[in-house]
Design an enzyme around this catalytic site. Structure first.
Site, PDB file in Angstrom:
ATOM      1  N   GLU A  95      41.304  33.160  36.846  1.00 55.83           N
ATOM      2  CA  GLU A  95      41.187  32.238  37.981  1.00 55.83           C
ATOM      3  C   GLU A  95      42.129  31.035  37.897  1.00 55.83           C
ATOM      4  OE1 GLU A  95      37.178  31.009  38.775  1.00 55.83           O
ATOM      5  OE2 GLU A  95      36.494  33.048  39.175  1.00 55.83           O
ATOM      6  N   GLU A 139      33.960  39.616  38.081  1.00 58.67           N
ATOM      7  CA  GLU A 139      32.861  38.662  38.173  1.00 58.67           C
ATOM      8  C   GLU A 139      32.225  38.759  39.541  1.00 58.67           C
ATOM      9  OE1 GLU A 139      33.604  34.584  37.065  1.00 58.67           O
ATOM     10  OE2 GLU A 139      34.948  35.164  35.447  1.00 58.67           O
TER      11      GLU A 139
HETATM   12  C1  FCB Z   1      33.824  31.750  37.693  1.00 61.73           C
HETATM   13  C2  FCB Z   1      34.258  31.503  36.269  1.00 61.73           C
HETATM   14  C3  FCB Z   1      33.170  31.783  35.280  1.00 61.73           C
HETATM   15  C4  FCB Z   1      31.834  31.232  35.771  1.00 61.73           C
HETATM   16  C5  FCB Z   1      31.531  31.725  37.146  1.00 61.73           C
HETATM   17  C6  FCB Z   1      30.214  31.257  37.708  1.00 61.73           C
HETATM   18  O1  FCB Z   1      34.666  31.114  38.546  1.00 61.73           O
HETATM   19  O2  FCB Z   1      35.380  32.300  35.961  1.00 61.73           O
HETATM   20  O3  FCB Z   1      33.546  31.237  34.046  1.00 61.73           O
HETATM   21  O4  FCB Z   1      31.861  29.864  35.734  1.00 61.73           O
HETATM   22  O5  FCB Z   1      32.552  31.304  38.005  1.00 61.73           O
END
Ligand code: FCB
Length: 477
Positions: free
Chosen positions: A203, A384
């Protein structure tokens, strides 16, 4: 450009410091509905089910075995930066308890486990000497996964820049991208092909927006023009990391990990479409275009202007390095964004405990089909997806996170629909395997399938973990 990132402050909220409680109620599970009701959606054979963590959020052991400090150690220890002054010093104590955690990963039936390697654990000063004890930890972790038939997926950088590099300019300095390439080479030499899938930078947008514009993530800087130079250096680091892996002749695969936000018009004013387009430029194309098309989006460059640090920072050959072919794109989906005519944002769906997150499962379908159509990545993984729930241990010792079950089920159904429409999605990872340090929200937000009782470090499978285990074993929802 007003950024409204995944963690942007809401109206009236201070722009730095701990985030406030959710502004809207947590997305309810409809009364009488069974979040575990089967949908009869079968996933392709070989689909890989996973869960994710990152080093600073779970490992703890901040000063053990020669680990150096990172920007997150510094930031979290600065008064007022995180909820309750929480730090990752101990976190889920995963560094000491990794063997127990490997057992839990196996019990859950995961086929893939995504974790990150801590740069300052492997290279305490961010340059020069390698810390063998740090590398040994990841060797043990990777071997433990392989012995259990679980595929390791490792992220090289999940925001824990070595503090020494930050002191020399951090990601605003071009040199940091080259230091990252050296670190990546050392990791590739040590772990070789034991890791079949590598991810470069997690990210970059969150570092840019939260770390350098809003300033409520490490390193806590508020300098918008420089933030976009940081975006370029992170992109360069990605490209140099890919080169470093190729240079070893490894057969492992590699790609970037981007959090993407589908951007929609908040109203039907035709002028809003222009605002949405620019917003999408800053949220998505600024990161995707250089990687896949070898150029930055022209509308964003125009908006930045010719004297901008971003434009000035692009050197000959950079975009060739950034856009060299990758094997996989990792997509992280949490929330949609609704853009208004004036370039602001509004929320249209219930939020979770994370005030920036609206629950909108079709956004998963939209973002996966869009990247497939516009960028044709060789393969896709979701690395994620998840939500924080106010999970508590019940009198019987169980944790009933029904809202997480329905959230995951509904998002997985959209991922399934995307696969049916031709998206080359090979795996999916829940954020997170277990409760952990959620950056500026500290330990107030619980994102895990597995509950962590921090005073005792006892782990408890939540209802969602048991549900996910059965989904994995059936390969169907
Ligand atoms: C993402 C991050 C991870 C965590 C989630 C909730 O953006 O990569 O580390 O904080 O959000």
């Amino acid at each position: 450009m007003s950024v409204s990132t995944r963690r942007a402050p809401q109206a009236g909220e201070p722009s730095a410091g701990p985030i406030p409680p959710a502004l809207l109620p947590v997305a309810p599970v409809e009364p009488g509905s069974d979040p575990e009701a089967r949908l009869g959606l079968r996933f392709p054979d070989g689909f890989s089910w996973g869960a994710a963590t990152s080093a600073y959020q779970v490992e703890g052991a901040a000063a053990v075995d020669g680990r150096g400090p990172s920007v997150w150690d510094t930031f979290a220890r600065t008064t007022g930066r995180t909820a309750n002054g929480d730090t990752g010093d101990i976190a889920a104590d995963h560094y000491a308890r990794y063997a127990e955690d490997l057992g839990l990963i196996q019990d859950l039936g995961l086929r893939s486990y995504r974790f990150s390697i801590s740069w300052p654990r492997v290279q305490p000063d961010g340059r020069g000497a390698i810390n063998q004890r740090g590398l040994d930890f990841y060797r043990r972790l990777v071997d433990g996964l392989l012995e259990r038939g679980i595929s390791p997926m490792a992220t090289l950088f999940h925001w824990d820049t070595p503090q020494t590099l930050q002191d020399g300019g951090g990601w605003a300095s071009r040199d940091t991208a080259y230091r990252f390439a050296d670190y990546a080479s050392a990791v590739f030499d040590a772990l070789g092909e034991s890791v079949p899938v590598w991810l470069t930078v997690n990210e970059p947008k969150t570092v840019v927006q939260n770390g350098y514009i809003i300033g409520h993530h490490a390193p806590g800087i508020r300098d918008e023009p420089v933030a976009y130079l940081v975006a370029h250096h992170l992109a360069l680091a990605h490209g140099l990391g890919v080169q470093a892996l190729r240079a070893t002749g490894s057969a492992s695969r590699i790609g970037g990990a981007l959090n993407l936000h589908p951007c929609y018009a908040a109203d039907d004013n035709p002028l809003t479409l222009d605002a949405v387009r620019l917003y999408d430029g800053y949220e998505n194309r600024l990161y995707l275009d250089p990687m896949f098309k070898g150029h930055y989006p022209q509308d964003v460059l125009d908006h930045q202007g010719p004297a901008s640090p971003l434009l000035q920072g692009i050197k000959d050959g950079d975009l060739e390095i950034i856009s060299q072919p990758t094997d996989i794109l990792a997509v992280q989906y949490y929330t949609p964004i609704y853009v208004t005519t004036d370039g602001g944002t509004v929320q249209k769906h219930p939020t979770t405990e994370a005030a920036w997150q609206q629950v909108y499962p079709p956004g998963m379908y939209d973002i996966l089909t869009r990247v497939t159509r516009d960028y044709a990545p060789a393969s896709l993984t979701v690395t994620e997806n998840g939500l924080p729930c106010p999970d508590e241990i019940g009198v019987d010792g169980s944790v009933d996170d029904a809202a997480r079950v329905s959230f995951l089920r509904d998002h997985l159904a959209e991922a399934h629909r995307a696969i049916g429409d031709g998206v080359p999605l090979e795996s999916y990872h829940v954020w997170s395997l277990m409760d952990n340090f959620e950056w500026e929200a500290g330990y107030d937000q619980r994102w895990g399938l597995i509950y962590v009782d921090y005073p005792t470090q006892r782990r408890i499978f939540k209802r969602s973990a048991n549900w996910y285990r059965s989904v994995i074993s059936d390969n169907s929802l």
